[in-house]
Design a protein around this motif. Structure first.
Motif, mmCIF file in Angstrom:
data_model
loop_
_atom_site.group_PDB
_atom_site.id
_atom_site.type_symbol
_atom_site.label_atom_id
_atom_site.label_comp_id
_atom_site.label_asym_id
_atom_site.label_seq_id
_atom_site.Cartn_x
_atom_site.Cartn_y
_atom_site.Cartn_z
ATOM 1 N N UNK A 159 40.607 37.635 24.785
ATOM 2 C CA UNK A 159 41.331 36.614 25.116
ATOM 3 C C UNK A 159 40.994 35.122 24.493
ATOM 4 N N UNK A 160 41.570 34.351 23.807
ATOM 5 C CA UNK A 160 41.356 32.952 23.170
ATOM 6 C C UNK A 160 41.459 32.156 24.204
ATOM 7 N N UNK A 161 40.369 31.695 24.658
ATOM 8 C CA UNK A 161 39.985 30.839 25.953
ATOM 9 C C UNK A 161 40.587 29.301 25.868
ATOM 10 N N UNK A 162 40.889 29.020 24.423
ATOM 11 C CA UNK A 162 41.311 27.708 23.987
ATOM 12 C C UNK A 162 42.530 27.470 24.647
ATOM 13 N N UNK A 163 43.521 28.664 24.767
ATOM 14 C CA UNK A 163 44.999 28.553 25.149
ATOM 15 C C UNK A 163 44.831 28.047 26.761
ATOM 16 N N UNK A 164 45.925 27.007 26.734
ATOM 17 C CA UNK A 164 45.772 26.369 28.122
ATOM 18 C C UNK A 164 47.301 26.512 28.719
ATOM 19 N N UNK A 165 47.425 27.641 29.198
ATOM 20 C CA UNK A 165 49.018 28.096 29.580
ATOM 21 C C UNK A 165 49.092 27.946 31.249
ATOM 22 N N UNK A 166 48.177 27.505 31.918
ATOM 23 C CA UNK A 166 48.082 27.462 33.213
ATOM 24 C C UNK A 166 47.674 28.574 33.996
ATOM 25 N N UNK A 167 47.434 29.556 33.356
ATOM 26 C CA UNK A 167 47.123 30.917 33.925
ATOM 27 C C UNK A 167 45.588 31.006 34.308
ATOM 28 N N UNK A 168 45.471 31.064 35.755
ATOM 29 C CA UNK A 168 44.041 30.994 36.123
ATOM 30 C C UNK A 168 43.196 32.061 36.003
ATOM 31 N N UNK A 170 42.967 33.270 32.966
ATOM 32 C CA UNK A 170 42.479 33.050 31.830
ATOM 33 C C UNK A 170 41.772 31.892 31.717
ATOM 34 N N UNK A 171 41.029 31.222 32.793
ATOM 35 C CA UNK A 171 40.247 30.005 32.660
ATOM 36 C C UNK A 171 39.074 30.546 32.195
ATOM 37 N N UNK A 172 38.062 29.636 31.450
ATOM 38 C CA UNK A 172 36.794 30.042 30.786
ATOM 39 C C UNK A 172 35.996 29.823 31.919
ATOM 40 N N UNK A 173 35.035 30.848 31.938
ATOM 41 C CA UNK A 173 33.760 30.917 32.810
ATOM 42 C C UNK A 173 32.736 31.110 31.779
#
Length: 226
Positions: A159-168, A170-173
């Motif tokens: 998953x492209x972790x640069x996407x900021x779509x508000x989906x928890x 897919x937040x980057x850890x």
């Protein structure tokens, strides 16, 4: 532009207009110009760009910044460079010399990407919120393949972790295999870092301490750092 400009200022102005048009990166935090380290005598380095800005009395800073390795680079080593950054608050200074710059930055929304990539850093007993600022300012616009070479895709699912779509999910850890490493996973693939923290380590409502941003790893592989 001042009514009376020196020949040195006009020469610096011409060079900076060309740099803005050809290589400037404008984002929420300001304007940046990246130069590869040891770029050679035929290319202006970061110090030369900063010197021209000094002639025009434009505040700036030089920071170390990395870009993705080239496709034919078998070492997969990130390219070290230096970025000249002009903060948003200081952009009225270059606009005196480049009025068109004001028109370009007007549409930049407040929630647009800035210098840093935001991620979580779980560790035993706590969860840190980190901002990595040692990548070149163009990181939000790199292709997916280029982002993969810098470890910005989930190392498990891609998953492209640069996407900021508000989906928890897919937040980057950052869940490295070795201490101090760099290996990003999305929340869905790493149980939101809870396995690293431990089942009883982070009660609801506990404060989130800031953690140090890890250094850039020497070698990158697709989807994460080795």
């Amino acid at each position: 532009m001042p009514n009376v400009a020196t020949a040195e200022q006009r020469a610096a102005q011409r060079r900076m207009v060309g740099r803005v048009n050809c290589g400037g990166v404008l984002n929420r935090d300001g304007l940046a110009f990246w130069r590869e380290a040891d770029c050679g005598e035929y290319w202006p380095d970061a110090d030369e760009v900063a010197a021209d800005l000094a002639v025009l009395q434009v505040p700036c800073e030089i920071v170390t910044a990395y870009r993705f390795p080239l496709a034919n680079d078998h070492s997969k080593r990130a390219r070290k460079g230096y970025e000249v950054r002009i903060a948003t608050k200081d952009l009225p200074s270059p606009e005196v010399w480049m009025p068109s710059l004001k028109e370009r930055r007007t549409p930049v929304p407040g929630d647009a990407p800035g210098w840093g990539f935001v991620y979580f850093q779980p560790s035993p007993g706590q969860m840190g919120l980190c901002i990595r600022t040692n990548m070149a300012a163009a990181w939000p616009w790199w292709s997916e393949k280029q982002a993969a070479r810098m470890g910005l895709l989930c190392a498990e699912c891609g998953w492209d972790l640069r996407k900021n779509d508000g989906d928890d999910d897919h937040v980057a850890y950052n869940i490295p295999r070795r201490p101090g490493g760099w290996r990003l996973l999305c929340g869905a693939c790493c149980n939101h870092g809870k396995d690293v923290m431990g089942p009883d380590d982070a009660p609801a409502g506990s404060p989130v301490p800031a953690q140090a941003v890890p250094s850039v790893p020497a070698t990158f592989t697709a989807g994460g750092a080795s």
